[in-house]
Scaffold this motif. Structure first.
Motif: not given
Length: 421
Positions: A242-244, A302-304, A323-326, A414-421
């Motif tokens: 859960n961290d990118a 270097r950067d997922k 799904p856990s961002w790993s 550009v980081r996240g892979l899910r929609r924001a809440r």
């Protein structure tokens, strides 16, 4: 720019390590060698596969000993395969025996000084042709501990504590060096035409154990895996849940091994570095990553959150997320000696692995993917409709941030892979 452009517009679709790139590169090398139409040296070369077990029947985890044995017969090369896993080694012996139609027989009294089990496939005159060693390679000969990554299979076994070995698991094995193995087998001074190394983060140690052969210019081609096990810093950033956050702001600031440091190391020893991928018709393609070809954007592990785009409108991740961002990052690298014993062979291989003609024609006609030279858009939305909050998105488009299509949680890059809440 053309090399970088091809890589950044094809990304995982053409360069992901689970493909057939390595097999096709080995085929291209053999074709180049045969096209010379003559024996290149007084003695046949040696081919070496380090991390040789067959975990799958196709793709990135196939045993390349099998590929080598299918292309070089007993009179054209000697093949050495190293695999420390007990069950993988047993499978390797079985696979190679079936592939060549001769059993891989366990070595007996003449192998008394070996660190691990040895099996040979003999040539018609009784001499070893394919030699399989149940031991790891490293930078020194010593007793080491090897273990699989937690909850994973034999194909994750590593000598590196960060990825698999801990005090309460694993087993002890005796590691050897390639230089000493060549010497023990009377191959010191012989050309090692191809050295392929896939050892779950221990690759650079294996190369240090081949320092004599490399320093003498006897290893013209070296195949390596570049991925999330390149260094503890990259591994930590890729596996953080859960961290990118990137492993470092830039490749030069990465702690430990990296693609940046690998190409610098290779350059100092007379090698050019290439990322290995696929071109038109599935043929192998090499993208330069040395000197003037180097771009920080090539350090994709270097950067997922780093992304690539075919058209500048739709973006995808260079790494694969759960799904856990790993994340998993897996690419292949070829080091090519600039001044090998046979310069013509180098040239022939590079011709066979050049950028696709169609892509080059597009560039000649004035087209250029300008987005690869610009920062990735900061506001990206998932292009998949009705994505669940817990699902991971893999394809993105630029968005205006409307209520019906909110932007991904706005990390600086550009980081996240899910929609924001």
């Amino acid at each position: 720019r053309a090399h970088t452009a091809y890589f950044l517009t094809n990304g995982r679709s053409k360069f992901w390590g689970a493909g057939f790139h390595v097999e096709k590169l080995i085929n291209a090398l053999r074709e180049a060698e045969l096209s010379l139409g003559r024996r290149r040296a007084a003695a046949p070369p040696v081919l070496v596969d380090v991390g040789a077990a067959p975990y799958n029947t196709i793709g990135g985890d196939i045993s390349h000993v099998l590929t080598m044995a299918s292309l070089w017969n007993e009179s054209s090369a000697m093949i050495l395969g190293f695999e420390p896993g007990v069950h993988p080694f047993s499978r390797l012996k079985d696979f190679i025996g079936k592939a060549v139609g001769r059993p891989a027989r366990d070595c007996s009294t003449d192998c008394a000084d070996d660190a691990g089990q040895t099996a040979n496939v003999a040539s018609s005159d009784g001499q070893p042709w394919v030699v399989l060693r149940n031991t790891p390679l490293s930078n020194t000969e010593r007793t080491v501990q090897i273990a699989n990554s937690p909850g994973a299979g034999d194909n994750t076994a590593s000598l590196e504590r960060n990825y698999g070995v801990a005090s309460d698991r694993g087993r002890e094995v005796r590691a050897v060096t390639l230089d000493n193995e060549l010497r023990r087998r009377g191959l010191d001074g012989r050309e090692v035409l191809l050295l392929k190394v896939d050892v779950e983060g221990h690759e650079l140690a294996v190369l240090r154990g081949a320092d004599k052969a490399i320093g003498e210019g006897r290893v013209p081609f070296i195949l390596l895996e570049y991925g999330d096990k390149m260094s503890p810093a990259i591994w930590g950033a890729m596996k953080r849940r859960n961290d990118a956050t990137p492993a470092a702001p830039t490749p030069a600031l990465l702690e430990g091994p990296s693609l940046f440091r690998l190409q610098r190391w290779a350059d100092g020893r007379g090698y050019d570095t290439y990322l290995l991928g696929e071109g038109d018709g599935g043929r192998p393609v090499l993208v330069g990553a040395t000197g003037r070809y180097w771009r920080d954007s090539l350090e994709v592990c270097r950067d997922k959150g780093q992304k690539w785009s075919r058209d500048g409108r739709r973006w995808e991740n260079f790494s694969a997320w759960d799904p856990s961002w790993s994340a998993v990052c897996w690419y292949d690298v070829l080091l090519v000696l600039r001044k090998p014993l046979e310069p013509q062979l180098r040239q022939l291989l590079l011709e066979r692995t050049s950028l696709p003609p169609r892509f080059c024609r597009q560039l000649s006609d004035g087209w250029y993917p300008t987005w690869v030279d610009a920062p990735t858009p900061e506001r990206l939305c998932c292009s998949v409709q009705n994505l669940k909050q817990t699902d991971v998105c893999g394809t993105f488009v630029a968005c205006a941030g409307s209520e019906n299509n909110p932007p991904l949680r706005g990390l600086r890059h550009v980081r996240g892979l899910r929609r924001a809440r």
